[in-house]
Write a protein that holds these residues in place. Structure first.
Motif, PDB file in Angstrom:
ATOM      1  N   LYS A  15      15.943  16.520 -21.298  1.00  0.00           N
ATOM      2  CA  LYS A  15      17.313  16.802 -21.744  1.00  0.00           C
ATOM      3  C   LYS A  15      17.355  18.056 -22.623  1.00  0.00           C
ATOM      4  N   GLU A  18      17.343  20.881 -20.320  1.00  0.00           N
ATOM      5  CA  GLU A  18      18.666  21.021 -19.691  1.00  0.00           C
ATOM      6  C   GLU A  18      19.648  21.698 -20.638  1.00  0.00           C
ATOM      7  N   HIS A  22      21.746  25.399 -20.201  1.00  0.00           N
ATOM      8  CA  HIS A  22      23.182  25.672 -20.355  1.00  0.00           C
ATOM      9  C   HIS A  22      23.414  26.825 -21.323  1.00  0.00           C
ATOM     10  N   GLU A  36      34.051  24.629 -19.411  1.00  0.00           N
ATOM     11  CA  GLU A  36      33.267  23.710 -18.575  1.00  0.00           C
ATOM     12  C   GLU A  36      31.833  23.599 -19.086  1.00  0.00           C
ATOM     13  N   THR A  37      31.250  24.767 -19.452  1.00  0.00           N
ATOM     14  CA  THR A  37      29.880  24.753 -19.967  1.00  0.00           C
ATOM     15  C   THR A  37      29.808  24.005 -21.293  1.00  0.00           C
ATOM     16  N   LYS A  39      31.678  21.529 -22.240  1.00  0.00           N
ATOM     17  CA  LYS A  39      31.710  20.082 -21.972  1.00  0.00           C
ATOM     18  C   LYS A  39      30.330  19.592 -21.536  1.00  0.00           C
ATOM     19  N   SER A  40      29.662  20.403 -20.697  1.00  0.00           N
ATOM     20  CA  SER A  40      28.315  20.013 -20.246  1.00  0.00           C
ATOM     21  C   SER A  40      27.350  19.954 -21.420  1.00  0.00           C
ATOM     22  N   ALA A  43      28.008  16.865 -23.431  1.00  0.00           N
ATOM     23  CA  ALA A  43      27.539  15.663 -22.735  1.00  0.00           C
ATOM     24  C   ALA A  43      26.025  15.503 -22.882  1.00  0.00           C
ATOM     25  N   VAL A  44      25.288  16.619 -22.733  1.00  0.00           N
ATOM     26  CA  VAL A  44      23.832  16.568 -22.881  1.00  0.00           C
ATOM     27  C   VAL A  44      23.454  16.217 -24.317  1.00  0.00           C
TER      28      VAL A  44
END
Length: 446
Positions: A15, A18, A22, A36-37, A39-40, A43-44
């Motif tokens: 993670k 990941e 991003h 959008e990025t 939000k990603s 989330a991570v």
């Protein structure tokens, strides 16, 4: 158990990679993460936080298992206690009697339960069922400390044996809530403020006097320092959260957590937004730390540009004859992560001390992060800020008011809702305008 811990550690490493991917994507594009990025990324980060919690739990279980193995009870009859049970008989040979285990409340929950008891008492009274807040606390199974806090108003005589104990309880439960509020805000992660009383005027030196060498028989030069006054007023923040009556009546312990977290979130957002903005002081609010401060121009988001711009901030302090002792950089979590990913030609971290997570320093100066900061990097010196605050909070309730929240209107009585208001007295003022400087990375239109 150790196998499960390894799986969690592997998942955490994946993670983190990941998350780094991003952030690198946005960095390579020369811009901050788009919606959008972002939000990603969030989330991570949430997944990383959950994995870290599970790792902590597993480590705790492993430690407990190892401790138990070292202190295992010998077989029956091998200890004095076992021998006594064998000789006199064991009143509970099969271990069927329930064992009472007292589990301490999570921090701040006692204060939330106190608030709920007061709310439910008022709701019951409006239905013709007069129950005291103490009765409600007992029915709900709230602990002795919460019950003592509910009844503190009646314990005011010198002959009452419980008087002092109730004050201690009140101070502890309220202090727990205040401590959690402080830990949540950028404002209270800073240290080194100059504490002053409310409604006071503090003299401040605006310009310094001068001295020079004097020859024999020559006139001595005049020194003309200039002084001013900083007025510390009394400001009060009030945060209001609205709940349905049905939610307040539920006995689910999660409701207590919800009330606690809502009250903290509402209060911390107001404190940080006000402290970090550029608004002027009024009769109802203190000035933001950026009030009267002109942004230092930024030259970009490359490693060299960040270095040059941060040095420009630091030089603004040096030019004003301010040391960097007790100063902090304040920035968003996103920007801190971007800076931590910058690498030199050899692949080494460009800014030592800037990690992806955890405690950070930048050029030797501590870094505080919060998304409240937005697209700014702020350098602040806390010893140049005067602070006045009391140590408690006041809680009030109503189901009669009409509340306006932007375009949303809550008619509490009509909609079976209940509002909780938390108030705290706190204010601050800059001793000198140069107490803060900042870089502004807000995108410009066009």
């Amino acid at each position: 158990m150790n196998k499960y811990l390894k799986q969690l550690l592997d998942a955490l490493a994946a993670k983190n990679l990941e998350l780094q991917g991003h952030m690198t994507k946005s960095l390579d594009a020369g811009q901050t993460p788009d919606e959008e990025t972002e939000k990603s990324i969030q989330a991570v980060e949430a997944e990383i936080e959950q994995i870290e919690k599970n790792i902590a739990r597993v480590k705790k279980q492993i430690a407990a298992t190892e401790a138990a193995a070292k202190t295992a009870t010998p077989v029956a009859g091998q200890t004095a206690e076992e021998a006594t049970k064998s000789a006199k008989g064991d009143p509970d040979p099969e271990g069927k009697k329930p064992k009472i285990e007292i589990v301490p409340l999570a921090k701040g929950v006692g204060f939330a339960q106190y608030a709920r008891a007061k709310i439910l008492s008022q709701l019951a009274a409006k239905e013709g069922n007069y129950k005291s807040a103490l009765d409600i606390a007992k029915e709900r199974g709230f602990g002795d400390e919460v019950q003592d806090l509910v009844t503190k108003a009646t314990l005011g005589t010198t002959t009452d044996a419980g008087f002092a104990a109730s004050l201690v309880t009140e101070n502890r439960l309220v202090a727990e809530f205040v401590d959690m509020l402080r830990a949540a805000t950028v404002f209270d992660q800073l240290t080194g403020f100059r504490n002053v009383p409310f409604n006071s005027k503090i003299p401040s030196q605006l310009t310094g006097g001068t001295a020079s060498w004097v020859g024999e028989g020559a006139p001595k030069p005049l020194t003309n320092p200039t002084y001013g006054e900083v007025e510390i007023k009394e400001h009060k923040l009030a945060a209001i959260t609205v709940y349905t009556q049905e939610l307040m009546r539920r006995s689910d312990p999660a409701v207590d957590i919800l009330v606690r977290d809502d009250l903290i979130e509402a209060s911390k957002t107001l404190i940080d937004n006000t402290f970090l903005d550029a608004g002027a002081a009024t009769a109802v609010r203190p000035a933001g730390v950026l009030n009267g401060v002109t942004a230092t121009a930024n030259t970009g988001t490359t490693a060299a540009a960040y270095e040059a711009d941060l040095l420009a901030l630091i030089n603004s302090f040096v030019a004003a004859n301010l040391s960097l002792d007790g100063s902090y950089f304040i920035m968003s979590e996103t920007r801190a992560a971007q800076i931590s990913l910058l690498r030199d030609a050899l692949g080494n971290t460009y800014f030592q001390g800037m990690a992806l997570r955890g405690t950070r320093t930048l050029m030797g100066i501590p870094v505080i992060t919060s998304q409240t900061v937005g697209d700014k990097i702020i350098l602040v010196k806390t010893s140049e800020i005067l602070l006045a605050q009391d140590g408690g909070v006041d809680v009030s309730y109503s189901d009669q008011a009409t509340l306006v929240d932007g375009e949303t209107t809550h008619h509490l009585w009509q909609e079976n809702k209940f509002a909780v208001r938390v108030e705290k007295f706190i204010t601050w003022a800059k001793r000198r305008p140069i107490a803060a400087a900042f870089l502004d990375y807000t995108p410009t239109g066009g």
